[in-house]
Write a protein that holds these residues in place. Structure first.
Motif, PDB file in Angstrom:
ATOM      1  N   GLU A  43       0.838  -1.199   0.000  1.00 54.60           N
ATOM      2  CA  GLU A  43       0.000   0.000   0.000  1.00 54.60           C
ATOM      3  C   GLU A  43       0.869   1.243   0.000  1.00 54.60           C
ATOM      4  O   GLU A  43       1.606   1.458  -0.922  1.00 54.60           O
ATOM      5  N   ASP A  44       0.833   2.020   1.067  1.00 57.45           N
ATOM      6  CA  ASP A  44       1.596   3.260   1.141  1.00 57.45           C
ATOM      7  C   ASP A  44       2.734   3.185   2.155  1.00 57.45           C
ATOM      8  O   ASP A  44       3.086   4.182   2.791  1.00 57.45           O
ATOM      9  N   VAL A  45       3.322   2.003   2.301  1.00 58.17           N
ATOM     10  CA  VAL A  45       4.473   1.819   3.187  1.00 58.17           C
ATOM     11  C   VAL A  45       5.634   1.329   2.340  1.00 58.17           C
ATOM     12  O   VAL A  45       5.501   0.386   1.561  1.00 58.17           O
ATOM     13  N   HIS A  46       6.764   2.008   2.495  1.00 63.22           N
ATOM     14  CA  HIS A  46       7.950   1.712   1.700  1.00 63.22           C
ATOM     15  C   HIS A  46       9.116   1.473   2.650  1.00 63.22           C
ATOM     16  O   HIS A  46       9.298   2.234   3.604  1.00 63.22           O
ATOM     17  N   PHE A  47       9.912   0.424   2.430  1.00 61.36           N
ATOM     18  CA  PHE A  47      11.054   0.087   3.276  1.00 61.36           C
ATOM     19  C   PHE A  47      12.342   0.371   2.512  1.00 61.36           C
ATOM     20  O   PHE A  47      12.473  -0.029   1.345  1.00 61.36           O
ATOM     21  N   ILE A  48      13.305   1.020   3.172  1.00 58.66           N
ATOM     22  CA  ILE A  48      14.597   1.282   2.532  1.00 58.66           C
ATOM     23  C   ILE A  48      15.725   1.166   3.552  1.00 58.66           C
ATOM     24  O   ILE A  48      15.508   1.277   4.757  1.00 58.66           O
ATOM     25  N   ASP A  49      16.937   0.955   3.035  1.00 61.14           N
ATOM     26  CA  ASP A  49      18.146   1.085   3.835  1.00 61.14           C
ATOM     27  C   ASP A  49      18.499   2.565   3.887  1.00 61.14           C
ATOM     28  O   ASP A  49      18.163   3.319   2.962  1.00 61.14           O
ATOM     29  N   LEU A  50      19.211   2.993   4.903  1.00 61.54           N
ATOM     30  CA  LEU A  50      19.581   4.401   5.039  1.00 61.54           C
ATOM     31  C   LEU A  50      20.362   4.895   3.825  1.00 61.54           C
ATOM     32  O   LEU A  50      20.173   6.024   3.385  1.00 61.54           O
ATOM     33  N   CYS A  51      21.202   4.053   3.252  1.00 58.90           N
ATOM     34  CA  CYS A  51      22.001   4.477   2.097  1.00 58.90           C
ATOM     35  C   CYS A  51      21.132   4.829   0.888  1.00 58.90           C
ATOM     36  O   CYS A  51      21.578   5.529  -0.020  1.00 58.90           O
ATOM     37  N   ASN A  52      19.882   4.385   0.864  1.00 53.97           N
ATOM     38  CA  ASN A  52      18.977   4.686  -0.251  1.00 53.97           C
ATOM     39  C   ASN A  52      18.094   5.905  -0.002  1.00 53.97           C
ATOM     40  O   ASN A  52      17.236   6.229  -0.820  1.00 53.97           O
ATOM     41  N   LEU A  53      18.298   6.565   1.124  1.00 60.65           N
ATOM     42  CA  LEU A  53      17.527   7.767   1.440  1.00 60.65           C
ATOM     43  C   LEU A  53      18.126   8.944   0.668  1.00 60.65           C
ATOM     44  O   LEU A  53      19.217   9.408   0.969  1.00 60.65           O
ATOM     45  N   THR A  54      17.397   9.383  -0.350  1.00 60.39           N
ATOM     46  CA  THR A  54      17.865  10.470  -1.209  1.00 60.39           C
ATOM     47  C   THR A  54      16.780  11.523  -1.359  1.00 60.39           C
ATOM     48  O   THR A  54      15.604  11.268  -1.070  1.00 60.39           O
ATOM     49  N   GLU A  55      17.184  12.676  -1.833  1.00 57.37           N
ATOM     50  CA  GLU A  55      16.225  13.747  -2.102  1.00 57.37           C
ATOM     51  C   GLU A  55      15.213  13.297  -3.156  1.00 57.37           C
ATOM     52  O   GLU A  55      14.018  13.577  -3.038  1.00 57.37           O
ATOM     53  N   GLU A  56      15.684  12.570  -4.158  1.00 57.05           N
ATOM     54  CA  GLU A  56      14.790  12.076  -5.219  1.00 57.05           C
ATOM     55  C   GLU A  56      13.733  11.133  -4.655  1.00 57.05           C
ATOM     56  O   GLU A  56      12.561  11.210  -5.033  1.00 57.05           O
ATOM     57  N   LEU A  57      14.144  10.253  -3.753  1.00 59.25           N
ATOM     58  CA  LEU A  57      13.185   9.333  -3.141  1.00 59.25           C
ATOM     59  C   LEU A  57      12.155  10.099  -2.319  1.00 59.25           C
ATOM     60  O   LEU A  57      10.960   9.825  -2.410  1.00 59.25           O
ATOM     61  N   LEU A  58      12.619  11.061  -1.524  1.00 63.09           N
ATOM     62  CA  LEU A  58      11.685  11.840  -0.707  1.00 63.09           C
ATOM     63  C   LEU A  58      10.696  12.602  -1.571  1.00 63.09           C
ATOM     64  O   LEU A  58       9.507  12.669  -1.255  1.00 63.09           O
ATOM     65  N   GLU A  59      11.162  13.160  -2.676  1.00 66.75           N
ATOM     66  CA  GLU A  59      10.263  13.889  -3.574  1.00 66.75           C
ATOM     67  C   GLU A  59       9.277  12.949  -4.259  1.00 66.75           C
ATOM     68  O   GLU A  59       8.097  13.262  -4.372  1.00 66.75           O
ATOM     69  N   ALA A  60       9.741  11.795  -4.692  1.00 69.16           N
ATOM     70  CA  ALA A  60       8.879  10.858  -5.414  1.00 69.16           C
ATOM     71  C   ALA A  60       7.841  10.211  -4.497  1.00 69.16           C
ATOM     72  O   ALA A  60       6.670  10.114  -4.848  1.00 69.16           O
ATOM     73  N   PHE A  61       8.264   9.769  -3.316  1.00 68.78           N
ATOM     74  CA  PHE A  61       7.354   9.071  -2.407  1.00 68.78           C
ATOM     75  C   PHE A  61       6.568  10.048  -1.536  1.00 68.78           C
ATOM     76  O   PHE A  61       5.440   9.773  -1.160  1.00 68.78           O
ATOM     77  N   ASP A  62       7.171  11.181  -1.207  1.00 66.53           N
ATOM     78  CA  ASP A  62       6.532  12.241  -0.416  1.00 66.53           C
ATOM     79  C   ASP A  62       5.897  11.684   0.865  1.00 66.53           C
ATOM     80  O   ASP A  62       4.689  11.781   1.075  1.00 66.53           O
TER      81      ASP A  62
END
Length: 130
Positions: A43-62
């Motif tokens: 659904e609206d839950v996404h799992f990532i490693d810290l190394c994958n935390l990027t500005e692009e990811l934050l903008e895309a997933f919001d």
């Protein structure tokens, strides 16, 4: 989103929930998988490693909310908080732990070192004993 005053309370509640349901969970995915924990997005839950935390990811997933363990293999709450601020994140960040000896000290430490972040701690109850 503007909500009409004429909408029933249920419609208002559903609209509010929809605005706060994208959650990003940061953790050690390899370790969690090895422990048998579910790390597949749903659904609206996404799992990532810290190394994958990027500005692009934050903008895309919001995300409306970001969660991470207080301590994890290779990083801790301060690493995540500092990264979020550096990336310009303006939402809620909550660290989760089942063992917090001094909650006030942890809150003070993070809030002092990482100004302007909406940060708090969530304490998990101890496991049920049979």
């Amino acid at each position: 989103m503007k909500i009409s005053k004429r909408q029933p309370a249920a419609a208002y509640s559903e609209a509010r929930i929809k605005l706060a349901d994208r959650t990003l969970v940061i953790g050690n995915l390899a370790r969690w998988s090895a422990e048998g924990r579910m790390v597949v997005p749903f659904e609206d839950v996404h799992f990532i490693d810290l190394c994958n935390l990027t500005e692009e990811l934050l903008e895309a997933f919001d995300p409306d909310l970001i969660l991470s363990p207080l301590f994890a293999g290779g990083f801790d709450v301060l690493d995540v908080a500092q990264r979020l601020v550096a990336l310009g994140y303006q939402g809620r960040y909550r660290a989760i732990s089942d063992n917090m000896p001094d909650v006030a000290m942890i809150l003070k430490e993070v809030r002092t070192q990482v100004k302007g972040l909406d940060f708090d701690l969530l304490s998990l109850p101890p496991p049920c004993q049979k």
